[in-house]
Write an enzyme that holds these catalytic residues in place. Structure first.
Site, PDB file in Angstrom:
ATOM      1  N   ASP A 189     -13.892   6.130  -2.125  1.00  0.00           N
ATOM      2  CA  ASP A 189     -13.364   5.736  -3.441  1.00  0.00           C
ATOM      3  C   ASP A 189     -14.033   6.530  -4.564  1.00  0.00           C
ATOM      4  OD1 ASP A 189     -11.738   3.920  -2.197  1.00  0.00           O
ATOM      5  OD2 ASP A 189     -13.064   2.208  -2.543  1.00  0.00           O
ATOM      6  N   THR A 234      -8.497  -1.899   3.043  1.00  0.00           N
ATOM      7  CA  THR A 234      -8.230  -2.367   1.686  1.00  0.00           C
ATOM      8  C   THR A 234      -8.506  -3.864   1.646  1.00  0.00           C
ATOM      9  OG1 THR A 234      -6.664  -2.296  -0.135  1.00  0.00           O
ATOM     10  CG2 THR A 234      -5.705  -2.594   2.051  1.00  0.00           C
ATOM     11  N   GLY A 293     -16.111  -3.732 -16.281  1.00  0.00           N
ATOM     12  CA  GLY A 293     -15.940  -4.374 -14.976  1.00  0.00           C
ATOM     13  C   GLY A 293     -17.071  -4.036 -14.031  1.00  0.00           C
ATOM     14  N   ALA A 294     -17.401  -4.990 -13.165  1.00  0.00           N
ATOM     15  CA  ALA A 294     -18.536  -4.795 -12.247  1.00  0.00           C
ATOM     16  C   ALA A 294     -18.210  -5.307 -10.847  1.00  0.00           C
ATOM     17  CB  ALA A 294     -19.784  -5.480 -12.811  1.00  0.00           C
ATOM     18  N   GLY A 295     -16.981  -5.047 -10.388  1.00  0.00           N
ATOM     19  CA  GLY A 295     -16.595  -5.418  -9.021  1.00  0.00           C
ATOM     20  C   GLY A 295     -16.771  -4.225  -8.093  1.00  0.00           C
ATOM     21  N   GLY A 296     -16.050  -4.244  -6.966  1.00  0.00           N
ATOM     22  CA  GLY A 296     -16.161  -3.178  -5.976  1.00  0.00           C
ATOM     23  C   GLY A 296     -15.748  -1.815  -6.531  1.00  0.00           C
ATOM     24  N   LYS A 327     -13.075  -4.646   2.886  1.00  0.00           N
ATOM     25  CA  LYS A 327     -14.048  -3.568   2.611  1.00  0.00           C
ATOM     26  C   LYS A 327     -15.513  -3.952   2.825  1.00  0.00           C
ATOM     27  CE  LYS A 327     -11.354  -0.608  -0.393  1.00  0.00           C
ATOM     28  NZ  LYS A 327     -11.367   0.209  -1.609  1.00  0.00           N
ATOM     29  N   SER A 357       0.822  -1.214   0.000  1.00  0.00           N
ATOM     30  CA  SER A 357       0.000   0.000   0.000  1.00  0.00           C
ATOM     31  C   SER A 357       0.859   1.268   0.000  1.00  0.00           C
ATOM     32  CB  SER A 357      -0.914   0.012   1.224  1.00  0.00           C
ATOM     33  OG  SER A 357      -1.558   1.273   1.313  1.00  0.00           O
ATOM     34  N   ILE A 359      -8.535   2.569 -13.152  1.00  0.00           N
ATOM     35  CA  ILE A 359      -8.412   2.775 -11.700  1.00  0.00           C
ATOM     36  C   ILE A 359      -7.188   2.031 -11.144  1.00  0.00           C
ATOM     37  CG2 ILE A 359     -10.888   3.211 -11.452  1.00  0.00           C
ATOM     38  CD1 ILE A 359     -11.139   0.520  -9.997  1.00  0.00           C
TER      39      ILE A 359
HETATM   40  P1  ATR Z   1     -12.405  -4.811  -7.216  1.00  0.00           P
HETATM   41  O1  ATR Z   1     -13.097  -4.809  -5.886  1.00  0.00           O
HETATM   42  O2  ATR Z   1     -10.973  -4.377  -7.172  1.00  0.00           O
HETATM   43  O3  ATR Z   1     -13.182  -4.104  -8.294  1.00  0.00           O
HETATM   44  P2  ATR Z   1     -13.376  -7.437  -7.843  1.00  0.00           P
HETATM   45  O4  ATR Z   1     -14.580  -7.156  -7.058  1.00  0.00           O
HETATM   46  O5  ATR Z   1     -12.698  -8.744  -7.678  1.00  0.00           O
HETATM   47  O6  ATR Z   1     -12.256  -6.347  -7.618  1.00  0.00           O
HETATM   48  O7  ATR Z   1     -13.739  -7.217  -9.395  1.00  0.00           O
HETATM   49  C1  ATR Z   1     -12.868  -7.524 -10.408  1.00  0.00           C
HETATM   50  C2  ATR Z   1     -13.499  -7.174 -11.766  1.00  0.00           C
HETATM   51  O8  ATR Z   1     -12.568  -7.550 -12.782  1.00  0.00           O
HETATM   52  C3  ATR Z   1     -14.784  -7.922 -12.082  1.00  0.00           C
HETATM   53  O9  ATR Z   1     -15.610  -7.121 -12.908  1.00  0.00           O
HETATM   54  C4  ATR Z   1     -14.272  -9.132 -12.853  1.00  0.00           C
HETATM   55  O10 ATR Z   1     -15.208  -9.721 -13.707  1.00  0.00           O
HETATM   56  P3  ATR Z   1     -16.270 -10.842 -13.158  1.00  0.00           P
HETATM   57  O11 ATR Z   1     -17.380 -10.087 -12.504  1.00  0.00           O
HETATM   58  O12 ATR Z   1     -16.661 -11.591 -14.358  1.00  0.00           O
HETATM   59  O13 ATR Z   1     -15.469 -11.694 -12.171  1.00  0.00           O
HETATM   60  C5  ATR Z   1     -13.195  -8.468 -13.677  1.00  0.00           C
HETATM   61  N1  ATR Z   1     -12.192  -9.413 -14.162  1.00  0.00           N
HETATM   62  C6  ATR Z   1     -11.242 -10.059 -13.451  1.00  0.00           C
HETATM   63  N2  ATR Z   1     -10.475 -10.831 -14.261  1.00  0.00           N
HETATM   64  C7  ATR Z   1     -10.970 -10.658 -15.526  1.00  0.00           C
HETATM   65  C8  ATR Z   1     -10.606 -11.170 -16.814  1.00  0.00           C
HETATM   66  N3  ATR Z   1      -9.580 -12.018 -16.981  1.00  0.00           N
HETATM   67  N4  ATR Z   1     -11.334 -10.758 -17.880  1.00  0.00           N
HETATM   68  C9  ATR Z   1     -12.355  -9.902 -17.730  1.00  0.00           C
HETATM   69  N5  ATR Z   1     -12.743  -9.381 -16.555  1.00  0.00           N
HETATM   70  C10 ATR Z   1     -12.056  -9.750 -15.465  1.00  0.00           C
END
Ligand code: ATR
Length: 280
Positions: free
Chosen positions: A108, A67, A134-137, A71, A20, A223
């Site tokens: 964030d 982190t 992307g659709a994660g956190g 979270k 970090s 990001i």
């Molecule tokens: P963070 O909290 O940092 O956003 P996360 O919640 O693990 O991390 O989310 C990671 C994102 O990267 C997700 O959108 C994930 O897609 P999925 O919802 O299908 O898991 C995306 N991601 C990770 N590896 C990937 C890859 N090889 N190709 C495409 N998308 C990927």
């Protein structure tokens, strides 16, 4: 307000945490403001999170950042979660209140929006469609911020469509979930594209997206900040797009944290950016 008679304490809880850059950032601000205090990396295992958070008050900490992987879990431990953190579904910052209770918020979203504003003055979220990959956190904070700033159309593309749909359903408004195979076409006519996936980060696979439909006038943001320029951003820059990397999101999310902990709103200066960049 800051207390000159007291040693100020804050930190970041993570597992792992030693990568970090937050301690460097916050300790720069302690020096800049001439305050006696420190910000420490706290290596906390998931099973130790509750005890660690409850120890903040007796140890005299003003609060902490959170982190990976804390979270979400922290939401169940703190006494109060504000509306923003609830909407995003994650806490990035804990504030110890005078009575020792803990409140959780998420900075964030602030960090993302203020970084883009700082790097691209004149940027507007409502100047055209925005494609978010992307659709994660991270994506939740980005989508929430863009919607709040008035984005009229957010094309949310994710490898797992169900995750994008969840965000679209929860946030509603301008967010439209799109399947992964539409990612290249989703850039057509976009004013901005943001990578929020882990793809392109050191040690991770590359982001598999073609930029040929992205207008040259569009802004490309990531990001990720390790590396500073992801291959996705490098490709966008080479074809003439303006780019914004993820480092400033980290730096800017520290500002509201300081305001809440110490009553001071510190600046993200060019000197600070350069200092942190040198370590990446
Ligand atoms: P963070 O909290 O940092 O956003 P996360 O919640 O693990 O991390 O989310 C990671 C994102 O990267 C997700 O959108 C994930 O897609 P999925 O919802 O299908 O898991 C995306 N991601 C990770 N590896 C990937 C890859 N090889 N190709 C495409 N998308 C990927």
């Amino acid at each position: 307000m800051a207390h000159p008679d007291r040693f100020l304490l804050a930190g970041v809880m993570g597992w792992p945490v030693m990568h970090s850059r937050s301690p460097m950032l916050h300790n720069y601000w302690f020096r800049k403001h001439g305050l006696a205090g420190t910000y420490v990396p706290l290596a906390i295992r998931p099973e130790g999170l509750a005890a660690a958070l409850r120890a903040l008050h007796p140890l005299g900490f003003a609060g902490c950042n959170l982190t990976i992987p804390h979270k979400q879990q922290a939401m169940k431990i703190v006494n109060e979660v504000d509306g923003l953190a609830k909407a995003i579904g994650a806490i990035s910052c804990v504030v110890v209140r005078a009575d020792g209770s803990l409140s959780g918020t998420n900075n964030d979203c602030y960090g993302f929006i203020h970084n883009v504003r700082q790097e691209q003055p004149g940027w507007r979220a409502d100047s055209g469609p925005v494609a978010v990959i992307g659709a994660g956190g991270g994506s939740r904070a980005v989508c929430y911020g863009l919607a709040q700033e008035g984005a009229k159309e957010i094309r949310l593309v994710n490898r797992t469509l169900a995750h994008a749909r969840e965000i679209a359903e929860e946030f509603g408004g301008p967010i439209k979930a799109l399947p992964w195979d539409e990612r290249h076409d989703a850039l057509e006519g976009a004013a901005m594209v943001v990578n929020t996936t882990s793809c392109g980060m050191v040690g991770q696979p590359l982001l598999d997206i073609r930029l040929d439909k992205l207008p040259k006038t569009a802004l490309a943001a990531d990001i990720i900040y390790i590396p500073l320029e992801t291959p996705f951003l490098a490709a966008a820059r080479k074809r003439g797009n303006r780019t914004v990397n993820g480092l400033g999101m980290l730096l800017n999310q520290g500002r509201p944290a300081w305001k809440a902990w110490f009553g001071i709103e510190p600046e993200v200066t060019a000197e600070l950016r350069a200092m942190v960049e040198k370590t990446i």
